[in-house]
Design a protein around this motif. Structure first.
Motif, PDB file in Angstrom:
ATOM      1  N   PRO A  38      33.727  22.409  38.216  1.00  0.00           N
ATOM      2  CA  PRO A  38      33.634  21.044  38.743  1.00  0.00           C
ATOM      3  C   PRO A  38      34.951  20.569  39.361  1.00  0.00           C
TER       4      PRO A  38
ATOM      5  N   LYS B  77      28.375  19.063  34.433  1.00  0.00           N
ATOM      6  CA  LYS B  77      28.162  20.500  34.632  1.00  0.00           C
ATOM      7  C   LYS B  77      27.158  21.031  33.602  1.00  0.00           C
TER       8      LYS B  77
ATOM      9  N   SER C 290      24.823  18.800  40.453  1.00  0.00           N
ATOM     10  CA  SER C 290      25.643  19.463  41.459  1.00  0.00           C
ATOM     11  C   SER C 290      25.789  18.577  42.684  1.00  0.00           C
TER      12      SER C 290
END
Length: 389
Positions: free
Chosen positions: A179, A341, A346
């Protein structure tokens, strides 16, 4: 063992680009404090009581990259953000942190990305059970227009990384499935970057951390709008004397930050400030003033109208500590991104607009009330998803 139980055993790993700057070195002191004296720092974290399926906030480590060869403790001393009687007790912890040299400047973008991905492999071997998050704390740079680049190969062939080092770290992290927090003012959320983030199941948030003056601007603008008080003008001045302030002496480097600080006001209010006068009346100035160091000062003059169009005004003076305000937000954001995550989010995360001058993603919340509400709803979503994993 459930996935939730496994997550509780995994520490958080901050991977910081620009690890020896004023903000990052302050984060390093905060990490050391959390490890050794957590009760000192926990009250500053908004997520301290959130995410029970994560390891506790004191289970955190930091690594990073920088061009500066000096020891991290020397950088902390030079920046002068944290008093010596506070950081000195953690000096050995600071100097034991793994800080890589930034990629060689003679490498092209693709080679630099590959270089960083090799560093990331080393980091993962040393912190094999950690949840890594990249935090971009590199200084403002000259903005590049990469909106029409639609493939990695185009980026690799056209972009000189010496002009845009942030892109190297962001791409290496995304391609490694890590991330990304873009706390810098630099525009990184180009279509090709976000496409890769989605492809590799990586959440991305940013842009430009909202620490002091702009945070209060959002609060005040939201309050004025809620009362139907029309803002006719807003004059903002910042003075700061740290490396960030010196870097912003370059108008081309300052352009992105000024734009981030300026555009949000019209977005919150729903009309261009100054429309009565036929020209923009939201003025933002940033001046480098060495005596201030990291303890920046901000002035705001707000002109607004009430019933019958009668004029009123507010004067606001903030004497803040830039890195001290930023560090807890970064720790909170890192915990958010680790959770997102785990929740399989996403691409851009608009719900984290609370933390940024330029909230990104589809329909991000703009006013203060909506930003706080979005955080609460996002936490509920993450809790629900992680409870069933």
């Amino acid at each position: 063992m459930t996935n939730s139980d496994h997550s509780k055993s995994r520490s958080l790993l901050l991977m910081v680009a620009g690890a020896k700057g004023a903000v990052a070195s302050t984060v390093a002191v905060a990490v050391a404090t959390l490890q050794k004296d957590p009760d000192t720092l926990l009250p500053s974290l908004t997520t301290r009581n959130s995410f029970p399926y994560l390891a506790p906030p004191h289970a955190v480590h930091m690594v990073g990259w920088d061009t500066q060869p000096a020891k991290l403790s020397d950088c902390v001393k030079t920046h002068g953000v944290v008093p010596e009687n506070i950081w000195k007790r953690y000096q050995s912890n600071l100097d034991e942190l793994l800080i890589f040299q930034a990629p060689p400047l003679d490498l092209n973008l693709k080679a630099q990305v590959r270089h960083l991905m090799q560093d990331i492999q080393v980091i993962r071997k040393q912190h094999s059970n950690a949840l890594p998050v990249l935090i971009n704390l590199l200084p403002a740079c000259i903005q590049l227009d990469l909106e029409n680049f639609m493939s990695l190969s185009q980026l690799y062939s056209k972009v000189d990384p010496s002009n845009f080092p942030d892109l190297t770290y962001v791409l290496a992290s995304i391609l490694s499935g890590i991330p990304v927090i873009n706390f810098s003012p630099n525009h990184l959320e180009f279509p090709v970057v976000i496409q890769q983030a989605i492809k590799h199941h990586v959440p991305v948030c940013g842009r430009d951390g909202k620490t002091g003056q702009t945070y209060f601007k959002v609060v005040l603008a939201s309050a004025l709008k809620a009362r139907c008080l029309h803002v006719g003008g807003w004059y903002s001045l910042n003075i700061l004397g740290n490396a960030d302030g010196k870097n912003l002496l370059n108008p081309e480097r300052a352009a992105g930050k000024v734009a981030n600080k300026t555009q949000l006001l019209d977005d919150i209010l729903g009309y261009p400030v100054g429309q009565k006068y036929g020209e923009p009346c939201h003025k933002v100035h940033i001046d480098y003033y060495p005596p201030r160091g990291d303890a920046k000062e901000a002035w705001d003059v707000i002109d607004f109208q009430g019933m019958f169009g009668l004029p009123m005004s507010i004067r606001l003076n903030l004497q803040g500590r830039d890195s001290i305000l930023a560090a807890p937000l970064i720790l909170d954001l890192a915990r958010w991104m680790a959770v997102l995550k785990l929740a399989d989010r996403s691409g851009l995360i608009p719900e984290l607009g609370f933390y940024f001058k330029k909230p990104l993603g589809k329909n991000p919340p703009l006013n203060f009330q909506d930003q706080v509400h979005s955080l609460r709803e996002l936490e509920k979503e993450c809790d629900s998803l992680n409870a069933h994993r």
